[in-house]
Write a protein that holds these residues in place. Sequence first.
Motif, PDB file in Angstrom:
ATOM      1  N   CYS A 163      -7.695   8.316  -7.011  1.00 45.97           N
ATOM      2  CA  CYS A 163      -7.234   9.712  -6.968  1.00 45.97           C
ATOM      3  C   CYS A 163      -8.103  10.542  -6.022  1.00 45.97           C
ATOM      4  CB  CYS A 163      -7.291  10.329  -8.358  1.00 45.97           C
ATOM      5  SG  CYS A 163      -6.320   9.429  -9.563  1.00 45.97           S
ATOM      6  N   VAL A 164      -7.451  11.345  -5.206  1.00 45.61           N
ATOM      7  CA  VAL A 164      -8.154  12.264  -4.301  1.00 45.61           C
ATOM      8  C   VAL A 164      -7.715  13.669  -4.661  1.00 45.61           C
ATOM      9  CG1 VAL A 164      -8.381  13.019  -1.896  1.00 45.61           C
ATOM     10  CG2 VAL A 164      -8.190  10.584  -2.417  1.00 45.61           C
ATOM     11  N   GLN A 165      -8.676  14.545  -4.960  1.00 50.61           N
ATOM     12  CA  GLN A 165      -8.300  15.937  -5.242  1.00 50.61           C
ATOM     13  C   GLN A 165      -8.356  16.717  -3.942  1.00 50.61           C
ATOM     14  OE1 GLN A 165     -10.499  17.822  -8.406  1.00 50.61           O
ATOM     15  NE2 GLN A 165      -9.316  19.712  -8.245  1.00 50.61           N
ATOM     16  N   GLY A 166      -7.216  17.240  -3.504  1.00 49.42           N
ATOM     17  CA  GLY A 166      -7.202  17.960  -2.236  1.00 49.42           C
ATOM     18  C   GLY A 166      -5.820  18.483  -1.914  1.00 49.42           C
ATOM     19  N   ASP A 167      -5.768  19.249  -0.819  1.00 48.74           N
ATOM     20  CA  ASP A 167      -4.530  19.898  -0.378  1.00 48.74           C
ATOM     21  C   ASP A 167      -3.899  19.012   0.699  1.00 48.74           C
ATOM     22  OD1 ASP A 167      -2.626  21.518   0.811  1.00 48.74           O
ATOM     23  OD2 ASP A 167      -3.850  23.327   0.663  1.00 48.74           O
ATOM     24  N   ILE A 168      -2.628  18.646   0.538  1.00 48.29           N
ATOM     25  CA  ILE A 168      -2.018  17.736   1.521  1.00 48.29           C
ATOM     26  C   ILE A 168      -1.803  18.405   2.879  1.00 48.29           C
ATOM     27  CG2 ILE A 168      -0.890  16.322  -0.247  1.00 48.29           C
ATOM     28  CD1 ILE A 168       1.805  17.546   0.840  1.00 48.29           C
ATOM     29  N   THR A 169      -1.918  19.748   2.918  1.00 45.70           N
ATOM     30  CA  THR A 169      -1.777  20.435   4.213  1.00 45.70           C
ATOM     31  C   THR A 169      -3.122  20.512   4.949  1.00 45.70           C
ATOM     32  OG1 THR A 169      -2.179  22.637   3.298  1.00 45.70           O
ATOM     33  CG2 THR A 169       0.101  21.871   3.284  1.00 45.70           C
ATOM     34  N   ASP A 170      -4.192  20.033   4.301  1.00 44.98           N
ATOM     35  CA  ASP A 170      -5.525  20.097   4.901  1.00 44.98           C
ATOM     36  C   ASP A 170      -5.848  18.755   5.573  1.00 44.98           C
ATOM     37  OD1 ASP A 170      -8.205  20.085   5.435  1.00 44.98           O
ATOM     38  OD2 ASP A 170      -8.818  20.928   3.508  1.00 44.98           O
ATOM     39  N   PRO A 171      -6.104  18.749   6.890  1.00 44.15           N
ATOM     40  CA  PRO A 171      -6.357  17.480   7.604  1.00 44.15           C
ATOM     41  C   PRO A 171      -7.500  16.664   7.010  1.00 44.15           C
ATOM     42  CG  PRO A 171      -6.150  19.297   9.169  1.00 44.15           C
ATOM     43  CD  PRO A 171      -6.129  19.910   7.799  1.00 44.15           C
ATOM     44  N   THR A 172      -8.490  17.333   6.380  1.00 46.91           N
ATOM     45  CA  THR A 172      -9.621  16.562   5.840  1.00 46.91           C
ATOM     46  C   THR A 172      -9.172  15.714   4.646  1.00 46.91           C
ATOM     47  OG1 THR A 172     -10.319  18.379   4.423  1.00 46.91           O
ATOM     48  CG2 THR A 172     -11.361  18.242   6.590  1.00 46.91           C
ATOM     49  N   THR A 173      -8.140  16.171   3.935  1.00 45.77           N
ATOM     50  CA  THR A 173      -7.616  15.372   2.819  1.00 45.77           C
ATOM     51  C   THR A 173      -7.022  14.085   3.375  1.00 45.77           C
ATOM     52  OG1 THR A 173      -7.019  17.434   1.714  1.00 45.77           O
ATOM     53  CG2 THR A 173      -6.073  15.412   0.814  1.00 45.77           C
TER      54      THR A 173
ATOM     55  N   ARG B 100       0.855  -1.193   0.000  1.00 48.00           N
ATOM     56  CA  ARG B 100       0.000   0.000   0.000  1.00 48.00           C
ATOM     57  C   ARG B 100       0.885   1.235   0.000  1.00 48.00           C
ATOM     58  NH1 ARG B 100      -2.340  -3.390   3.226  1.00 48.00           N
ATOM     59  NH2 ARG B 100      -4.435  -4.086   2.721  1.00 48.00           N
ATOM     60  N   VAL B 101       0.519   2.196  -0.842  1.00 52.18           N
ATOM     61  CA  VAL B 101       1.366   3.375  -0.949  1.00 52.18           C
ATOM     62  C   VAL B 101       0.513   4.615  -1.200  1.00 52.18           C
ATOM     63  CG1 VAL B 101       1.815   2.850  -3.390  1.00 52.18           C
ATOM     64  CG2 VAL B 101       3.364   4.347  -2.203  1.00 52.18           C
ATOM     65  N   VAL B 102       0.969   5.736  -0.648  1.00 50.73           N
ATOM     66  CA  VAL B 102       0.285   7.014  -0.866  1.00 50.73           C
ATOM     67  C   VAL B 102       1.214   7.899  -1.690  1.00 50.73           C
ATOM     68  CG1 VAL B 102      -0.766   9.019   0.248  1.00 50.73           C
ATOM     69  CG2 VAL B 102      -0.907   6.782   1.361  1.00 50.73           C
ATOM     70  N   ASP B 103       0.689   8.404  -2.800  1.00 55.57           N
ATOM     71  CA  ASP B 103       1.460   9.276  -3.689  1.00 55.57           C
ATOM     72  C   ASP B 103       0.938  10.701  -3.499  1.00 55.57           C
ATOM     73  OD1 ASP B 103       2.872  10.454  -5.726  1.00 55.57           O
ATOM     74  OD2 ASP B 103       1.871   9.401  -7.368  1.00 55.57           O
ATOM     75  N   LEU B 104       1.717  11.530  -2.790  1.00 59.47           N
ATOM     76  CA  LEU B 104       1.285  12.899  -2.508  1.00 59.47           C
ATOM     77  C   LEU B 104       1.764  13.832  -3.614  1.00 59.47           C
ATOM     78  CD1 LEU B 104       2.207  12.960   1.291  1.00 59.47           C
ATOM     79  CD2 LEU B 104      -0.079  12.691   0.303  1.00 59.47           C
ATOM     80  N   CYS B 105       0.949  14.812  -3.952  1.00 59.77           N
ATOM     81  CA  CYS B 105       1.276  15.778  -5.009  1.00 59.77           C
ATOM     82  C   CYS B 105       1.557  15.019  -6.306  1.00 59.77           C
ATOM     83  CB  CYS B 105       2.461  16.641  -4.593  1.00 59.77           C
ATOM     84  SG  CYS B 105       2.198  17.529  -3.051  1.00 59.77           S
ATOM     85  N   ALA B 106       0.560  14.300  -6.756  1.00 59.07           N
ATOM     86  CA  ALA B 106       0.769  13.246  -7.753  1.00 59.07           C
ATOM     87  C   ALA B 106       0.528  13.659  -9.195  1.00 59.07           C
ATOM     88  CB  ALA B 106      -0.147  12.074  -7.416  1.00 59.07           C
ATOM     89  N   ALA B 107      -0.181  14.759  -9.449  1.00 60.91           N
ATOM     90  CA  ALA B 107      -0.558  15.097 -10.832  1.00 60.91           C
ATOM     91  C   ALA B 107       0.674  15.558 -11.632  1.00 60.91           C
ATOM     92  CB  ALA B 107      -1.603  16.204 -10.821  1.00 60.91           C
ATOM     93  N   PRO B 108       0.760  15.267 -12.914  1.00 58.49           N
ATOM     94  CA  PRO B 108      -0.245  14.588 -13.744  1.00 58.49           C
ATOM     95  C   PRO B 108      -0.297  13.075 -13.557  1.00 58.49           C
ATOM     96  CG  PRO B 108       1.678  15.115 -15.065  1.00 58.49           C
ATOM     97  CD  PRO B 108       1.911  15.730 -13.716  1.00 58.49           C
ATOM     98  N   GLY B 109       0.681  12.473 -12.841  1.00 57.54           N
ATOM     99  CA  GLY B 109       0.487  11.068 -12.484  1.00 57.54           C
ATOM    100  C   GLY B 109       1.583  10.103 -12.907  1.00 57.54           C
ATOM    101  N   SER B 110       2.757  10.612 -13.290  1.00 56.75           N
ATOM    102  CA  SER B 110       3.774   9.647 -13.756  1.00 56.75           C
ATOM    103  C   SER B 110       4.309   8.784 -12.603  1.00 56.75           C
ATOM    104  CB  SER B 110       4.921  10.349 -14.498  1.00 56.75           C
ATOM    105  OG  SER B 110       5.789  10.990 -13.604  1.00 56.75           O
ATOM    106  N   TRP B 111       4.389   9.341 -11.395  1.00 52.18           N
ATOM    107  CA  TRP B 111       4.829   8.504 -10.259  1.00 52.18           C
ATOM    108  C   TRP B 111       3.754   7.457  -9.959  1.00 52.18           C
ATOM    109  CZ3 TRP B 111       8.145  10.602  -5.642  1.00 52.18           C
ATOM    110  CH2 TRP B 111       9.325  11.170  -6.163  1.00 52.18           C
ATOM    111  N   SER B 112       2.486   7.852 -10.066  1.00 50.91           N
ATOM    112  CA  SER B 112       1.412   6.871  -9.839  1.00 50.91           C
ATOM    113  C   SER B 112       1.476   5.780 -10.903  1.00 50.91           C
ATOM    114  CB  SER B 112       0.044   7.553  -9.880  1.00 50.91           C
ATOM    115  OG  SER B 112      -0.128   8.382  -8.763  1.00 50.91           O
ATOM    116  N   GLN B 113       1.840   6.151 -12.126  1.00 53.66           N
ATOM    117  CA  GLN B 113       2.005   5.132 -13.177  1.00 53.66           C
ATOM    118  C   GLN B 113       3.103   4.144 -12.784  1.00 53.66           C
ATOM    119  OE1 GLN B 113       2.510   8.106 -16.483  1.00 53.66           O
ATOM    120  NE2 GLN B 113       1.301   6.600 -17.607  1.00 53.66           N
ATOM    121  N   VAL B 114       4.226   4.683 -12.282  1.00 58.47           N
ATOM    122  CA  VAL B 114       5.336   3.817 -11.853  1.00 58.47           C
ATOM    123  C   VAL B 114       4.868   2.899 -10.726  1.00 58.47           C
ATOM    124  CG1 VAL B 114       7.611   3.789 -10.729  1.00 58.47           C
ATOM    125  CG2 VAL B 114       7.145   5.454 -12.538  1.00 58.47           C
TER     126      VAL B 114
END
Length: 319
Positions: free
Chosen positions: A107-117, A44-58
């Motif tokens: 994919c989650v659209q949100g700010d990583i500094t926001d606790p709700t994200t 299980r892995v979390v990819d922060l600040c992921a767009a456009p998504g090449s790390w998520s592709q990897v």
Amino acid sequence: MGRASKDKRDVYYRRAKEEGWRARSAYKLLQLDDEFGILHNVERVVDLCAAPGSWSQVLSRRLLGPAPSASGAQGGVAGSAAGAASERPRIVAVDLQPMAPIAGVKCVQGDITDPTTLDAVKDILGAQADAVVCDGAPDVTGLHDFDEYVQAQLVVAALGVCARVLRPGGCFVAKVFRGPESGLLWEQMRVLFHDVHLAKPRASRGSSVEAFVVARDFRPPPSSSSGDSRVNDPLIDALAIEQPRAAPFVACGDLSGWDADRSYDLEVPEQAPTSMDEDGDPSQTPDEMRRPKPVVLAPVQEPTAPAYLAALARRRAKH
Ligand code: SAM
């Protein structure tokens, strides 16, 4: 990587388009993984600040395997999305920007500094992550101290995410801007991780101040497993280091391979020049006529919400 960008850019930019990665940054994560084995045994892995998504592709490809179709690097096990429908996603990607889908990635659209994200990420994952990666970058201003500070704040926010979702022993990778404070960051990481390196993959331009902190064997601060989703005080205390030392630095990737700062001749098919000036003479020098023209490659993934569409809508609304 849109059409307006010059195809003649560095070799990683070109290869990313040829191989179906959404951004050249894919090679940075591939090279970091080859050097440090950060995705070894990761489920299980979390990819922060992921767009456009090449790390998520990897991540999709290395965790779930190559897509069965001829869709290049688009993702992992297309259709099965990491197993049965009842199974939770194993890769969660977060960004301020919307992201086009990738097989097996939620994919989650949100700010990583926001606790709700962070709450949303925890809910989706349903269990602790084995790794958190963050390639986040603010819009740079060119004022290096300021940019380095804002970048460091993103890393601190990513550490807050680690404190909530990363399992003990897990791994964290984050982009940092090298500067006078790099030593401090390394010391802060060493409080939370047993093994910390600063690495420069070959695909990262030597002329860029960016580097990647690779932190393994997470040792969570005492209260980080509580339900509170605010960044916790023990974490902040742990990061208050007074006397930073220099971080061990590793260059990785094939060091005799492609240099991200150089331009290489493209391997392109021969194509006869045709242009003439108004007198009907060739408008190119014989040398230019002999040189093959590069084939322009389409972007791997069109932008999901390009700023120019909003600008066009505003202009139309005025008329
Ligand atoms: N790793 C990505 C890839 O391989 O395609 C590239 C990431 S790009 C260099 C940096 C991303 O950081 C941008 O998409 C930007 O929207 C995102 N970002 C910056 N600040 C953020 C924040 N506070 N929360 C979420 N995403 C953020």
